[in-house]
Design a protein around this motif. Structure first.
Motif, PDB file in Angstrom:
ATOM      1  N   LYS A 164      67.585   7.067 -15.395  1.00 36.30           N
ATOM      2  CA  LYS A 164      66.217   7.022 -14.917  1.00 36.30           C
ATOM      3  C   LYS A 164      65.543   5.725 -15.362  1.00 36.30           C
ATOM      4  CE  LYS A 164      65.823  11.093 -12.923  1.00 36.30           C
ATOM      5  NZ  LYS A 164      65.490  11.246 -11.491  1.00 36.30           N
ATOM      6  N   PRO A 165      64.482   5.308 -14.677  1.00 35.97           N
ATOM      7  CA  PRO A 165      63.753   4.117 -15.116  1.00 35.97           C
ATOM      8  C   PRO A 165      63.163   4.300 -16.506  1.00 35.97           C
ATOM      9  CG  PRO A 165      63.168   4.699 -12.861  1.00 35.97           C
ATOM     10  CD  PRO A 165      63.991   5.835 -13.402  1.00 35.97           C
ATOM     11  N   VAL A 166      62.748   3.189 -17.098  1.00 34.69           N
ATOM     12  CA  VAL A 166      62.211   3.216 -18.458  1.00 34.69           C
ATOM     13  C   VAL A 166      60.984   4.110 -18.514  1.00 34.69           C
ATOM     14  CG1 VAL A 166      61.214   1.825 -20.302  1.00 34.69           C
ATOM     15  CG2 VAL A 166      63.076   0.914 -18.919  1.00 34.69           C
ATOM     16  N   GLY A 167      60.962   5.016 -19.484  1.00 31.16           N
ATOM     17  CA  GLY A 167      59.823   5.897 -19.681  1.00 31.16           C
ATOM     18  C   GLY A 167      59.962   7.252 -19.029  1.00 31.16           C
ATOM     19  N   GLY A 196      71.286  10.524 -15.956  1.00 31.95           N
ATOM     20  CA  GLY A 196      72.587  10.612 -16.595  1.00 31.95           C
ATOM     21  C   GLY A 196      73.236   9.249 -16.731  1.00 31.95           C
ATOM     22  N   MET A 197      74.538   9.249 -16.926  1.00 32.32           N
ATOM     23  CA  MET A 197      75.304   8.022 -17.111  1.00 32.32           C
ATOM     24  C   MET A 197      76.547   8.019 -16.235  1.00 32.32           C
ATOM     25  SD  MET A 197      75.161   7.178 -21.184  1.00 32.32           S
ATOM     26  CE  MET A 197      73.617   7.028 -22.057  1.00 32.32           C
ATOM     27  N   ALA A 198      76.420   8.496 -15.019  1.00 32.33           N
ATOM     28  CA  ALA A 198      77.578   8.549 -14.136  1.00 32.33           C
ATOM     29  C   ALA A 198      78.139   7.161 -13.876  1.00 32.33           C
ATOM     30  CB  ALA A 198      77.197   9.228 -12.823  1.00 32.33           C
ATOM     31  N   ASN A 199      77.270   6.165 -13.693  1.00 35.66           N
ATOM     32  CA  ASN A 199      77.760   4.805 -13.430  1.00 35.66           C
ATOM     33  C   ASN A 199      78.469   4.220 -14.643  1.00 35.66           C
ATOM     34  OD1 ASN A 199      75.353   4.745 -14.882  1.00 35.66           O
ATOM     35  ND2 ASN A 199      74.749   2.754 -14.057  1.00 35.66           N
ATOM     36  N   ALA A 200      77.983   4.552 -15.851  1.00 36.11           N
ATOM     37  CA  ALA A 200      78.635   4.047 -17.054  1.00 36.11           C
ATOM     38  C   ALA A 200      79.997   4.688 -17.263  1.00 36.11           C
ATOM     39  CB  ALA A 200      77.747   4.283 -18.271  1.00 36.11           C
ATOM     40  N   PHE A 223      78.333  -7.172 -18.758  1.00 43.90           N
ATOM     41  CA  PHE A 223      76.887  -7.004 -18.950  1.00 43.90           C
ATOM     42  C   PHE A 223      76.519  -5.539 -18.786  1.00 43.90           C
ATOM     43  CE2 PHE A 223      72.322  -7.864 -17.900  1.00 43.90           C
ATOM     44  CZ  PHE A 223      72.011  -8.367 -19.132  1.00 43.90           C
ATOM     45  N   ASN A 224      75.680  -5.207 -17.831  1.00 41.25           N
ATOM     46  CA  ASN A 224      75.245  -3.829 -17.628  1.00 41.25           C
ATOM     47  C   ASN A 224      74.675  -3.698 -16.221  1.00 41.25           C
ATOM     48  OD1 ASN A 224      74.843  -1.161 -18.182  1.00 41.25           O
ATOM     49  ND2 ASN A 224      73.201  -1.445 -19.668  1.00 41.25           N
ATOM     50  N   ASN A 225      74.482  -2.480 -15.787  1.00 45.04           N
ATOM     51  CA  ASN A 225      73.965  -2.228 -14.451  1.00 45.04           C
ATOM     52  C   ASN A 225      73.397  -0.823 -14.415  1.00 45.04           C
ATOM     53  OD1 ASN A 225      73.363  -2.139 -11.741  1.00 45.04           O
ATOM     54  ND2 ASN A 225      75.355  -2.895 -11.062  1.00 45.04           N
ATOM     55  N   SER A 226      72.180  -0.686 -13.954  1.00 40.20           N
ATOM     56  CA  SER A 226      71.550   0.627 -13.883  1.00 40.20           C
ATOM     57  C   SER A 226      71.909   1.378 -12.615  1.00 40.20           C
ATOM     58  CB  SER A 226      70.018   0.480 -13.969  1.00 40.20           C
ATOM     59  OG  SER A 226      69.638  -0.099 -15.203  1.00 40.20           O
ATOM     60  N   PRO A 254      78.097  -7.115 -11.928  1.00 36.70           N
ATOM     61  CA  PRO A 254      77.860  -6.517 -13.254  1.00 36.70           C
ATOM     62  C   PRO A 254      78.135  -5.025 -13.244  1.00 36.70           C
ATOM     63  CG  PRO A 254      76.095  -8.034 -12.682  1.00 36.70           C
ATOM     64  CD  PRO A 254      76.954  -7.893 -11.450  1.00 36.70           C
ATOM     65  N   THR A 255      78.744  -4.538 -14.308  1.00 41.80           N
ATOM     66  CA  THR A 255      79.212  -3.152 -14.359  1.00 41.80           C
ATOM     67  C   THR A 255      78.736  -2.489 -15.637  1.00 41.80           C
ATOM     68  OG1 THR A 255      81.181  -3.775 -13.097  1.00 41.80           O
ATOM     69  CG2 THR A 255      81.252  -1.677 -14.257  1.00 41.80           C
ATOM     70  N   ALA A 256      78.239  -1.284 -15.514  1.00 41.85           N
ATOM     71  CA  ALA A 256      77.809  -0.521 -16.684  1.00 41.85           C
ATOM     72  C   ALA A 256      79.022   0.042 -17.417  1.00 41.85           C
ATOM     73  CB  ALA A 256      76.882   0.611 -16.256  1.00 41.85           C
ATOM     74  N   SER A 257      78.843   0.315 -18.699  1.00 41.03           N
ATOM     75  CA  SER A 257      79.904   0.914 -19.510  1.00 41.03           C
ATOM     76  C   SER A 257      79.258   1.754 -20.598  1.00 41.03           C
ATOM     77  CB  SER A 257      80.795  -0.157 -20.133  1.00 41.03           C
ATOM     78  OG  SER A 257      80.046  -1.001 -20.979  1.00 41.03           O
ATOM     79  N   LEU A 258      79.987   2.733 -21.074  1.00 40.29           N
ATOM     80  CA  LEU A 258      79.442   3.619 -22.096  1.00 40.29           C
ATOM     81  C   LEU A 258      79.067   2.889 -23.385  1.00 40.29           C
ATOM     82  CD1 LEU A 258      81.581   6.868 -21.745  1.00 40.29           C
ATOM     83  CD2 LEU A 258      79.158   6.581 -21.225  1.00 40.29           C
ATOM     84  N   PRO A 259      79.907   1.998 -23.935  1.00 41.06           N
ATOM     85  CA  PRO A 259      79.507   1.331 -25.178  1.00 41.06           C
ATOM     86  C   PRO A 259      78.215   0.536 -25.046  1.00 41.06           C
ATOM     87  CG  PRO A 259      81.852   1.058 -24.800  1.00 41.06           C
ATOM     88  CD  PRO A 259      81.288   1.659 -23.562  1.00 41.06           C
ATOM     89  N   VAL A 260      78.068  -0.226 -23.961  1.00 34.63           N
ATOM     90  CA  VAL A 260      76.843  -1.008 -23.775  1.00 34.63           C
ATOM     91  C   VAL A 260      75.653  -0.099 -23.536  1.00 34.63           C
ATOM     92  CG1 VAL A 260      75.722  -2.759 -22.337  1.00 34.63           C
ATOM     93  CG2 VAL A 260      78.136  -2.983 -22.903  1.00 34.63           C
ATOM     94  N   GLN A 261      75.862   0.976 -22.789  1.00 33.46           N
ATOM     95  CA  GLN A 261      74.772   1.921 -22.542  1.00 33.46           C
ATOM     96  C   GLN A 261      74.350   2.602 -23.829  1.00 33.46           C
ATOM     97  OE1 GLN A 261      73.624   1.580 -19.676  1.00 33.46           O
ATOM     98  NE2 GLN A 261      72.908   3.444 -18.674  1.00 33.46           N
ATOM     99  N   ILE A 262      75.293   2.935 -24.688  1.00 39.18           N
ATOM    100  CA  ILE A 262      74.958   3.531 -25.980  1.00 39.18           C
ATOM    101  C   ILE A 262      74.124   2.558 -26.801  1.00 39.18           C
ATOM    102  CG2 ILE A 262      75.938   4.294 -28.181  1.00 39.18           C
ATOM    103  CD1 ILE A 262      78.325   5.372 -26.578  1.00 39.18           C
ATOM    104  N   TYR A 263      74.535   1.299 -26.826  1.00 40.15           N
ATOM    105  CA  TYR A 263      73.775   0.289 -27.578  1.00 40.15           C
ATOM    106  C   TYR A 263      72.360   0.139 -27.025  1.00 40.15           C
ATOM    107  CZ  TYR A 263      72.204  -4.353 -28.950  1.00 40.15           C
ATOM    108  OH  TYR A 263      71.465  -5.405 -29.409  1.00 40.15           O
ATOM    109  N   THR A 264      72.234   0.081 -25.696  1.00 38.71           N
ATOM    110  CA  THR A 264      70.924  -0.090 -25.078  1.00 38.71           C
ATOM    111  C   THR A 264      70.004   1.082 -25.380  1.00 38.71           C
ATOM    112  OG1 THR A 264      71.946  -1.358 -23.281  1.00 38.71           O
ATOM    113  CG2 THR A 264      69.738  -0.505 -22.894  1.00 38.71           C
ATOM    114  N   TYR A 265      70.537   2.285 -25.279  1.00 36.63           N
ATOM    115  CA  TYR A 265      69.715   3.471 -25.525  1.00 36.63           C
ATOM    116  C   TYR A 265      69.410   3.644 -27.012  1.00 36.63           C
ATOM    117  CZ  TYR A 265      69.935   5.306 -20.755  1.00 36.63           C
ATOM    118  OH  TYR A 265      69.763   5.497 -19.410  1.00 36.63           O
TER     119      TYR A 265
END
Length: 294
Positions: A68-71, A76-80, A230-233, A242-253
């Motif tokens: 979801k957008p910020v806020g 979920g994290m299907a793309n990651a 990098f990352n991708n929403s 650019p492709t999302a991944s679980l490790p980067v998504q974990i760091y971002t969140y």
């Protein structure tokens, strides 16, 4: 008849040595058991803590929806999840074949200076920080293509896998008895065929385990992916994006100020740990099944 006092039998030196060995054996076994328990305690604590914190964020939306957008809460994290599988798959394609071939060369033909250089390079690469590999691939690929991509992330992870796969393959091929090689060559089999069909097949279970350890290592890498994939929403348009991944998504969140994102980060960490465990257990079962068939 004269009565002589009986003297107690003194233990022989052989009996004393046998008793001493039994005591030492029991002591060493006990120390090994204690060391095993001490080694398992951190793993158990990590699994328990990650599971207890992450189980609350697991639901159907986590595996099927985009972030979801910020806020906003939810998502979920299907793309990651899909991105992690893509990156690890590309890393296997780019890293496993050259790593296995290099290990075969070092084990079967590595009695020269070039092989010594390759072996030394693999040992040095295994200790290179992952962020250094990320910067290297960023300079080599991302700057030239002017785009982050799954290809760049897969290559970065493959570079990290390469030394582990190479050295594991070499060491396990060296453990194959020389009599198997001699028997194959004695039957007139060419050396390349004996290497592939006899030596490599004999060491295949151990090599598969080493490959799974390499995959488990790179599956949780974050630093090289920050510079490459990098990352991708959203869903990526292709492997060149650019492709999302679980490790980067974990760091971002994890570094965000939102509690909902923190819960999602713990859930993603639990899923990532579960993926690594499933990969290792599956590899063990598959290798054991192949050994039984043979």
């Amino acid at each position: 008849p004269s009565m002589t006092p009986s003297t107690p039998a003194t233990p022989s030196p052989l009996t004393e040595r046998h008793s001493r060995r039994k005591i030492v054996d029991a002591l060493v076994r006990g120390l090994c058991l204690v060391a095993t328990v001490l080694a398992l305690i951190p793993l158990g604590l990590v699994l328990y803590y990650v599971t207890s914190r992450g189980i609350g964020g697991i639901d159907l939306a986590f595996f099927t929806e985009l972030p979801k957008p910020v806020g906003e809460e939810g998502g979920g994290m299907a793309n990651a999840l899909v991105g992690t599988l893509e990156l690890v798959g590309l890393a296997c394609v780019f890293g496993i074949p050259p790593g296995v071939l290099a290990g075969i060369y070092l084990a079967e033909f590595g009695q020269n200076r070039f092989a010594t250089l390759v072996r030394f390079s693999a040992d040095v690469m295994s200790g290179v920080p992952s962020i250094t590999v990320g910067i290297f691939v960023y300079t080599l690929i991302v700057l030239r293509t002017k785009s982050f991509s799954a290809y760049a992330g897969g290559i970065a992870l493959a570079v990290l896998m390469l030394p582990t796969v190479t050295r594991t393959t070499e060491e396990l091929l060296r453990l194959v008895p020389a009599s198997l090689r001699e028997a194959a060559l004695g039957l007139g089999v060419p050396k390349w065929r004996a290497t592939l069909q006899v030596v490599l097949r004999t060491a295949a279970p151990g090599i598969a385990t080493g490959i799974m350890l390499a995959i488990a290592r790179v599956a949780g890498e974050t630093a090289p992916l920050l510079f490459t994939a990098f990352n991708n929403s959203f869903w990526p348009a292709g492997l060149a994006q650019p492709t999302a991944s679980l490790p980067v998504q974990i760091y971002t969140y994890a570094v965000s100020p939102y509690d909902d994102w923190h819960r999602k980060a713990w859930a993603a960490a639990m899923v990532l740990v579960g993926m690594v465990l499933i990969l290792n257990i599956s590899a063990r079962l598959l290798v054991r099944h192949r050994v039984r068939i043979r």
